[in-house]
Design a protein around this motif. Structure first.
Motif, mmCIF file in Angstrom:
data_model
loop_
_atom_site.group_PDB
_atom_site.id
_atom_site.type_symbol
_atom_site.label_atom_id
_atom_site.label_comp_id
_atom_site.label_asym_id
_atom_site.label_seq_id
_atom_site.Cartn_x
_atom_site.Cartn_y
_atom_site.Cartn_z
ATOM 1 N N ILE A 103 41.150 -5.658 -20.097
ATOM 2 C CA ILE A 103 42.495 -5.528 -20.252
ATOM 3 C C ILE A 103 43.408 -4.891 -19.225
ATOM 4 C CG2 ILE A 103 43.972 -4.816 -22.059
ATOM 5 C CD1 ILE A 103 41.707 -5.336 -24.179
ATOM 6 N N LEU A 104 42.980 -3.446 -18.818
ATOM 7 C CA LEU A 104 44.017 -2.774 -18.259
ATOM 8 C C LEU A 104 43.765 -2.883 -16.646
ATOM 9 C CD1 LEU A 104 46.084 -0.627 -18.667
ATOM 10 C CD2 LEU A 104 44.047 1.265 -18.605
ATOM 11 N N LYS A 105 42.679 -3.123 -16.251
ATOM 12 C CA LYS A 105 42.420 -3.225 -14.757
ATOM 13 C C LYS A 105 43.001 -4.360 -14.121
ATOM 14 C CE LYS A 105 38.698 -2.765 -11.479
ATOM 15 N NZ LYS A 105 37.188 -2.880 -11.211
ATOM 16 N N PRO A 106 43.070 -5.504 -14.579
ATOM 17 C CA PRO A 106 44.197 -6.682 -14.139
ATOM 18 C C PRO A 106 45.615 -6.135 -13.838
ATOM 19 C CG PRO A 106 42.745 -7.641 -15.601
ATOM 20 C CD PRO A 106 42.420 -6.238 -15.850
ATOM 21 N N ILE A 107 46.193 -5.434 -14.916
ATOM 22 C CA ILE A 107 47.693 -5.073 -14.806
ATOM 23 C C ILE A 107 47.460 -3.911 -13.739
ATOM 24 C CG2 ILE A 107 49.248 -3.717 -16.214
ATOM 25 C CD1 ILE A 107 47.691 -5.378 -18.735
ATOM 26 N N ILE A 108 46.789 -2.895 -13.629
ATOM 27 C CA ILE A 108 46.849 -1.963 -12.690
ATOM 28 C C ILE A 108 46.630 -2.554 -11.315
ATOM 29 C CG2 ILE A 108 45.817 0.101 -11.940
ATOM 30 C CD1 ILE A 108 45.070 0.782 -14.857
ATOM 31 N N VAL A 109 45.582 -3.482 -11.128
ATOM 32 C CA VAL A 109 45.465 -4.280 -9.718
ATOM 33 C C VAL A 109 46.698 -4.795 -9.252
ATOM 34 C CG1 VAL A 109 43.995 -5.714 -8.698
ATOM 35 C CG2 VAL A 109 42.886 -4.153 -10.027
ATOM 36 N N ILE A 110 47.454 -5.645 -10.156
ATOM 37 C CA ILE A 110 48.620 -6.174 -9.777
ATOM 38 C C ILE A 110 49.799 -5.261 -9.444
ATOM 39 C CG2 ILE A 110 50.454 -7.725 -10.527
ATOM 40 C CD1 ILE A 110 48.334 -9.313 -12.066
ATOM 41 N N PRO A 114 50.500 -3.973 -3.525
ATOM 42 C CA PRO A 114 50.930 -3.694 -2.215
ATOM 43 C C PRO A 114 50.258 -2.358 -1.530
ATOM 44 C CG PRO A 114 52.529 -4.201 -3.597
ATOM 45 C CD PRO A 114 51.527 -4.021 -4.419
ATOM 46 N N LEU A 115 50.057 -1.317 -2.240
ATOM 47 C CA LEU A 115 49.059 0.017 -1.841
ATOM 48 C C LEU A 115 47.871 -0.535 -1.571
ATOM 49 C CD1 LEU A 115 49.769 2.714 -1.103
ATOM 50 C CD2 LEU A 115 49.102 3.338 -3.770
ATOM 51 N N THR A 116 47.301 -1.170 -2.214
ATOM 52 C CA THR A 116 45.767 -1.667 -1.945
ATOM 53 C C THR A 116 45.719 -2.562 -0.770
ATOM 54 O OG1 THR A 116 45.414 -2.005 -4.187
ATOM 55 C CG2 THR A 116 43.821 -2.830 -2.895
ATOM 56 N N ILE A 117 46.798 -3.356 -0.500
ATOM 57 C CA ILE A 117 46.881 -4.105 0.848
ATOM 58 C C ILE A 117 47.026 -3.181 2.150
ATOM 59 C CG2 ILE A 117 48.307 -5.727 2.100
ATOM 60 C CD1 ILE A 117 48.343 -7.271 -0.488
ATOM 61 N N MET A 118 47.964 -2.220 1.828
ATOM 62 C CA MET A 118 48.487 -1.258 2.937
ATOM 63 C C MET A 118 47.101 -0.618 3.321
ATOM 64 S SD MET A 118 52.331 -0.278 2.326
ATOM 65 C CE MET A 118 51.826 1.337 1.754
ATOM 66 N N THR A 119 46.341 -0.188 2.229
ATOM 67 C CA THR A 119 45.103 0.830 2.533
ATOM 68 C C THR A 119 43.942 -0.168 2.806
ATOM 69 O OG1 THR A 119 44.481 0.811 0.408
ATOM 70 C CG2 THR A 119 45.919 2.556 1.193
ATOM 71 N N GLY A 121 42.423 -2.077 1.003
ATOM 72 C CA GLY A 121 41.416 -2.180 -0.276
ATOM 73 C C GLY A 121 40.855 -0.996 -0.726
ATOM 74 N N LEU A 122 40.929 0.275 0.250
ATOM 75 C CA LEU A 122 40.472 1.450 -0.300
ATOM 76 C C LEU A 122 41.253 1.976 -1.549
ATOM 77 C CD1 LEU A 122 39.976 3.208 3.321
ATOM 78 C CD2 LEU A 122 38.324 2.002 1.720
ATOM 79 N N PHE A 123 42.489 1.556 -1.707
ATOM 80 C CA PHE A 123 42.879 2.268 -3.107
ATOM 81 C C PHE A 123 42.464 1.508 -4.341
ATOM 82 C CE2 PHE A 123 46.407 2.585 -6.509
ATOM 83 C CZ PHE A 123 46.775 4.092 -6.066
ATOM 84 N N TYR A 124 41.658 0.450 -4.071
ATOM 85 C CA TYR A 124 40.901 -0.098 -5.439
ATOM 86 C C TYR A 124 40.008 0.906 -5.815
ATOM 87 C CZ TYR A 124 38.975 -3.875 -8.100
ATOM 88 O OH TYR A 124 38.536 -4.596 -8.994
ATOM 89 N N VAL A 125 39.651 1.696 -4.973
ATOM 90 C CA VAL A 125 38.345 2.760 -5.361
ATOM 91 C C VAL A 125 39.309 4.034 -6.506
ATOM 92 C CG1 VAL A 125 36.939 4.769 -4.708
ATOM 93 C CG2 VAL A 125 37.007 2.524 -3.397
ATOM 94 N N VAL A 126 40.446 4.241 -6.062
ATOM 95 C CA VAL A 126 41.346 4.938 -6.699
ATOM 96 C C VAL A 126 41.602 4.191 -8.108
ATOM 97 C CG1 VAL A 126 43.552 6.202 -6.995
ATOM 98 C CG2 VAL A 126 42.352 6.090 -4.917
ATOM 99 N N VAL A 127 41.743 2.908 -8.271
ATOM 100 C CA VAL A 127 41.783 2.427 -9.438
ATOM 101 C C VAL A 127 40.797 2.538 -10.157
ATOM 102 C CG1 VAL A 127 42.176 -0.168 -10.648
ATOM 103 C CG2 VAL A 127 43.559 0.706 -8.550
#
Length: 179
Positions: A103-110, A114-119, A121-127
């Motif tokens: 439920i929550l992860k797709p919303i947070i990922v969207i 931009p931050l995930t792309i700039m890093t 994909g490393l920001f995905y670990v923070v998510v």
């Protein structure tokens, strides 16, 4: 078998139902394009049918919950400050994490794309660490993580451990058919 050539690659699109019917009948039919090939084609084409279990298959959900529970227990034993009270609390945490991931992860990922792309994909670990931190908040005293940094580190460990289990222990069922 009705086969179509995919324009973007050299893969052929094959009707799944027809492949299953041919397997049950015990005969694999050749298409017209394969019958016309000359003797210069040495390689025999293969159809690789892979049955991937969907996310709402009860068997798949049960296996994933058991794996997630065991991984959480291993993580609890591995990291100081990552505490799970019992097996049942680990199972409840696995259920909460599964619901959060659905439920929550797709919303947070969207929202953080931009931050995930700039890093790269490393920001995905923070998510993932954030979702673990939210599960800590929801579970109360039966599941505790001392710091957000530990949540991020534990999420990396959990991801690697689950990936290893899925790759080496829970292999996909696939079937190769020589045509």
């Amino acid at each position: 078998m009705d086969q179509k050539k995919d324009l973007n690659s050299n893969h052929e699109i094959i009707d799944e139902q027809e492949v299953i019917e041919n397997l049950l009948d015990g005969n694999a039919k050749q298409s017209n394009s394969q019958k016309q090939k000359g003797p210069e084609d040495i390689k025999q084409p293969q159809v690789i049918y892979t049955k991937q279990v969907g996310c709402f298959d009860m068997r798949s959900i049960g296996i994933n919950l058991i794996v997630y529970t065991l991984v959480l227990m291993v993580t609890s034993g591995w990291f100081q400050g990552f505490y799970i009270a019992s097996f049942w609390d680990a199972l409840n945490t696995a259920i909460v994490m599964t619901v959060l991931n659905i439920i929550l992860k797709p919303i947070i990922v969207i929202l953080t794309l931009p931050l995930t792309i700039m890093t790269f994909g490393l920001f995905y670990v923070v998510v993932n660490g954030f979702l673990l931190w939210v599960a800590d908040y929801l579970m109360g005293p039966s599941f505790e993580i001392n710091s957000f940094g530990l949540a991020i580190l534990a999420s990396v460990f959990i991801s690697l451990l689950r990936m290893g289990i899925n790759h080496y222990i829970l292999k996909e069922d696939s079937l190769k058919i020589n045509i």
